[in-house]
Design a protein around this motif. Structure first.
Motif, mmCIF file in Angstrom:
data_model
loop_
_atom_site.group_PDB
_atom_site.id
_atom_site.type_symbol
_atom_site.label_atom_id
_atom_site.label_comp_id
_atom_site.label_asym_id
_atom_site.label_seq_id
_atom_site.Cartn_x
_atom_site.Cartn_y
_atom_site.Cartn_z
ATOM 1 N N ALA A 24 0.856 -1.182 0.000
ATOM 2 C CA ALA A 24 0.000 0.000 0.000
ATOM 3 C C ALA A 24 0.892 1.231 0.000
ATOM 4 N N ALA A 25 0.454 2.267 -0.696
ATOM 5 C CA ALA A 25 1.225 3.512 -0.749
ATOM 6 C C ALA A 25 0.976 4.326 0.511
ATOM 7 N N ALA A 26 2.054 4.834 1.121
ATOM 8 C CA ALA A 26 1.954 5.641 2.338
ATOM 9 C C ALA A 26 3.099 6.651 2.314
ATOM 10 N N PHE A 27 2.841 7.813 1.728
ATOM 11 C CA PHE A 27 3.884 8.799 1.488
ATOM 12 C C PHE A 27 3.676 10.093 2.259
ATOM 13 N N GLY A 28 2.713 10.123 3.176
ATOM 14 C CA GLY A 28 2.506 11.304 3.998
ATOM 15 C C GLY A 28 2.230 12.542 3.169
ATOM 16 N N GLN A 29 2.860 13.653 3.559
ATOM 17 C CA GLN A 29 2.618 14.933 2.897
ATOM 18 C C GLN A 29 3.206 15.015 1.488
ATOM 19 N N PHE A 30 3.987 14.006 1.097
ATOM 20 C CA PHE A 30 4.649 14.045 -0.206
ATOM 21 C C PHE A 30 3.953 13.167 -1.241
ATOM 22 N N THR A 31 2.721 12.745 -0.949
ATOM 23 C CA THR A 31 1.992 11.842 -1.838
ATOM 24 C C THR A 31 1.894 12.397 -3.255
ATOM 25 N N ASP A 32 1.618 13.687 -3.377
ATOM 26 C CA ASP A 32 1.415 14.267 -4.706
ATOM 27 C C ASP A 32 2.694 14.367 -5.513
ATOM 28 N N LEU A 33 3.847 14.175 -4.874
ATOM 29 C CA LEU A 33 5.130 14.233 -5.584
ATOM 30 C C LEU A 33 5.686 12.847 -5.905
ATOM 31 N N CYS A 34 4.981 11.801 -5.478
ATOM 32 C CA CYS A 34 5.440 10.422 -5.686
ATOM 33 C C CYS A 34 4.618 9.757 -6.783
ATOM 34 N N ALA A 35 5.272 8.939 -7.581
ATOM 35 C CA ALA A 35 4.552 8.149 -8.567
ATOM 36 C C ALA A 35 3.553 7.238 -7.851
#
Length: 271
Positions: free
Chosen positions: A137-148
């Motif tokens: 599962a994707a879990a990128f916190g505040q940087f989700t919009d910058l991650c593929a």
């Protein structure tokens, strides 16, 4: 032939099972990469001698250093007081082996075979190539919009000697100048940087499973290794099918430890 490789871990005052996992992670790495690689562990929140004691005899085979409390200027603006939730420990220092291929492993990542993507990373001839682990599962916190939009985690992270990691961090933090509040922010930041620098090679979850008893994680071991997520936490503050989650997590670890020892070529664990 593998290029010069440095392997780093970070450890703090985690659950005793986390130190057991670190001991096995060291065994696995040394079994795979041998004396040609460099091995280093950075310690935070507890004395280095105490961390070495908790790991046991194999501690003498690796280098131990305290985490430098002098936070790089690049990160200082974005970290709150007290390093909330251990945020950014894995970024101190930014590079442990700047002139080598550098493999960062979480203490609860144990390898018994070199994953194909890791072999490709090391043998590609591309000194700027990078490596990251897949997740369920994707879990990128505040940087989700910058991650593929691909589920990944920073439990395995590889940087080449020419990977412009610091420059990438500076670039991403200029785009999104937010304070890091959680481990998910730390993870998202690292993955956003690697995405910005290029497409990192991916260690698939079939090779290194996200291994725990809690869905959607996989309770089974992977072909090349396993990442025993949740093992470091002293208390998981919730129940799982009516049982304390901490007990369920530790019961699963003790159930699979004999298999891990066998895959590492070690004697069965003492109960």
């Amino acid at each position: 032939m593998m290029p010069p490789l440095g392997i780093r871990w970070t450890i703090g005052d985690v659950n005793p099972a986390g130190f057991d996992a670190l001991r096995l992670s060291i065994h696995g790495a040394m079994r795979l990469f041998g004396s040609e690689a460099a091995y280093r562990i950075y310690v935070n929140t507890i004395p280095v001698d105490e961390a070495r004691r908790r790991v046991g005899a194999i501690a003498d085979a690796v280098q131990w250093l305290p985490v430098d409390s002098d936070i790089p200027p690049l990160l200082r603006t974005y970290l709150g007081d007290g390093m909330a939730e251990g945020v950014a420990w894995k970024l101190l220092p930014l590079r442990a082996f700047p002139d080598q291929f550098e493999l960062s492993l979480d203490n609860d990542v144990i390898l018994w075979r070199i994953p194909p993507a890791m072999t490709q990373w090391l043998r590609s001839g591309d000194a700027a190539a990078s490596l990251i682990a897949a997740d369920v599962a994707a879990a990128f916190g505040q940087f989700t919009d910058l991650c593929a939009p691909v589920a990944r985690n920073s439990g395995i992270r590889g940087l080449g000697p020419a990977t412009a990691f610091e420059r990438g961090l500076e670039r991403v933090l200029r785009i999104k100048p937010v304070a890091l509040r959680s481990e998910l922010d730390e993870q998202g930041l690292q993955i956003a940087v690697l995405d910005h620098l290029g497409s990192p090679l991916l260690v698939e979850t079939s090779e290194v499973t996200i291994c725990s008893p809690f869905y959607p994680h996989d309770p089974e071991l992977g072909r090349s290794g396993a990442h025993f997520v949740g093992l470091n936490t002293r208390v998981l503050p919730w129940d799982y099918y009516g049982k304390p989650a901490t007990e369920v997590r530790l019961a699963h670890w003790h159930a699979v430890r004999p298999q891990v020892h066998e895959r590492l070529g070690l004697d069965p664990p003492q109960q």
